[in-house]
Design a protein around this motif. Structure first.
Motif, short mmCIF file in Angstrom:
data_model
loop_
_atom_site.label_atom_id
_atom_site.label_comp_id
_atom_site.label_asym_id
_atom_site.label_seq_id
_atom_site.Cartn_x
_atom_site.Cartn_y
_atom_site.Cartn_z
N ARG A 129 21.00 35.60 41.76
CA ARG A 129 22.25 36.45 41.23
C ARG A 129 23.69 36.38 41.87
N ILE A 130 23.75 37.23 40.84
CA ILE A 130 25.32 37.58 41.26
C ILE A 130 26.38 38.55 41.51
N ALA A 131 27.09 39.67 42.68
CA ALA A 131 27.85 40.40 42.29
C ALA A 131 28.69 40.13 42.82
N ILE A 132 29.91 40.63 41.77
CA ILE A 132 31.13 40.35 42.18
C ILE A 132 32.02 41.80 42.76
N MET A 133 32.96 41.05 43.48
CA MET A 133 33.76 42.33 43.87
C MET A 133 35.20 42.55 43.89
N GLU A 134 35.89 43.29 43.67
CA GLU A 134 36.69 43.42 43.99
C GLU A 134 37.83 44.30 43.59
N GLY A 135 38.71 44.36 45.00
CA GLY A 135 38.90 45.37 45.62
C GLY A 135 37.55 46.71 46.47
N GLY A 136 37.46 46.17 46.95
CA GLY A 136 36.10 46.70 47.41
C GLY A 136 34.87 47.77 46.61
N ARG A 137 35.02 46.80 45.02
CA ARG A 137 34.56 48.01 44.64
C ARG A 137 33.25 46.24 43.88
#
Length: 375
Positions: free
Chosen positions: A214-222
């Motif tokens: 599984r992958i969690a994608i973060m951007e700008g802390g979100r």
């Protein structure tokens, strides 16, 4: 033998001041039970939220305290436990080996700290070094090893203590391209052998796709999306995810609906799309501004015909078995993947034909998905 980690909603307010833009993947490889991953707040740091938590000052490992929420591991609340009591192994990006110790002494260090000595300690060191493909008889010091060997020693040191959770902070970033691919495969195989639930942080989405369950994608802390690699690739939740995942990633084409069958493109041309990609088929009212995500493998080219987009060839890359053909549509660029043995377009201009089987449509302002995937 399965293991599970649960990340309850947590925050670290003092990190919010250092927030910057930038995308990051958290790749989770699990064995047995599921791994859950959630966040209630915008977790911010110098590169991404969970990247900070997986560095030396990580919250998950206990080196920073969370302001709120809790962290559970295998059903036990470990939020207030000190790092040495959490049964978590952390592999640092820079390996963090002790230069004055031999390889065996480095691997045995965690066991020494836990009071595990004698025959059991030696057997664990032999087992860990064997798992990462290193000679248990190595008496050299870290400076005498290659980058890949040092990375293996750092992983062996963690394996030796048999943690319930393994954290990898960009473990491949210091390796050259050839070695990176080799060690990436070894990490996946190692996980399958040990069954240790593993969280790996990486800025390379290819690494996340290749290693993670599984992958969690973060951007700008979100947190943008948390799902299986296949689901994220096929059904990205946002335009940002679509434009990040894939090698090369999806093309994002700005379009405006000017009628039930016609899109207005950035270079001024009107694109009368094939039925499956028309504004009416995608339930887009006239005047709406959208982004269509087109995967390079879902594009084809040919002579003028209904449904085609006029484009100019900007560049061609030969990658071995494939070619990447880059097309210009005004200031926009679209990349098409094609077999290297197939003929290229004959003229400077041609027509591109997107597939209607996998339409990915996003709102131009919010970047959010506008329509559920069509199966």
């Amino acid at each position: 033998m399965g293991s599970r980690s649960h990340q309850a909603p947590i925050s670290k307010r003092c990190l919010q001041r250092a927030a910057v833009e930038g995308r990051c993947c958290v790749s989770l490889a699990r064995f047995g039970e599921d791994v859950s991953f959630s966040t209630e707040y915008a977790l911010s740091c110098h590169r991404s939220a969970y990247l900070e938590m997986l560095k030396s000052e990580t919250i998950l490992a206990g080196l920073l305290a969370a302001d709120r929420g809790r962290i559970e591991l295998v059903g036990a609340d470990i939020t207030d436990l000190p790092p040495w009591s959490r049964d978590i192994g952390l592999v640092f990006q820079n390996y963090a080996l002790f230069p004055h110790l031999t390889i065996r002494q480095n691997v045995r260090f965690g066991l020494d700290m836990r009071g595990i000595t004698g025959r059991e300690a030696e057997e664990r060191v032999d087992e860990a070094l064997g798992m990462v493909g290193l000679d248990p008889g190595l008496q050299r010091r870290p400076a005498e090893l290659s980058g890949g060997q040092q990375q293996r020693v750092a992983i062996a040191r963690v394996i030796a203590i048999r943690p319930r959770l393994l954290l990898l902070d960009e473990p491949l970033s210091n390796l050259d391209a050839v070695l990176r691919n080799k060690v990436r495969l070894e990490l996946r195989e190692l996980h399958d052998r040990t069954g240790i639930t593993t969280i790996m942080v990486t800025h390379d989405q290819s690494e996340a796709l290749a290693t993670g369950d599984r992958i969690a994608i973060m951007e700008g802390g979100r947190l943008l999306q948390y799902d299986s690699p296949e689901e994220i690739y096929r059904n990205p939740a946002t335009a940002s995810v679509a434009g990040f995942i894939g090698s090369p990633p999806a093309n994002l084409l700005a379009v405006s609906a000017v009628g039930p069958d016609v899109w207005h493109l950035p270079d001024g041309q009107s694109w009368r799309a094939i039925p499956g990609l028309s504004p009416a088929a995608l339930s887009v009212p006239p005047g709406s501004n959208c982004l269509i995500a087109l995967r390079p493998e879902h594009l084809s080219f040919g002579e003028t015909a209904p449904g085609g987009i006029r484009a100019r060839i900007a560049a061609v890359e030969f990658t071995g078995g494939d070619r990447l053909v880059h097309f210009a549509i005004g200031q926009s660029r679209l990349t098409l993947r094609m077999p290297a043995t197939s003929p290229l377009p004959t003229g400077p201009e041609t027509f591109l034909f997107p597939s209607a089987e996998h339409p990915l449509l996003f709102d131009a302002s919010s970047g959010l998905r506008l329509r559920k995937p069509i199966h």
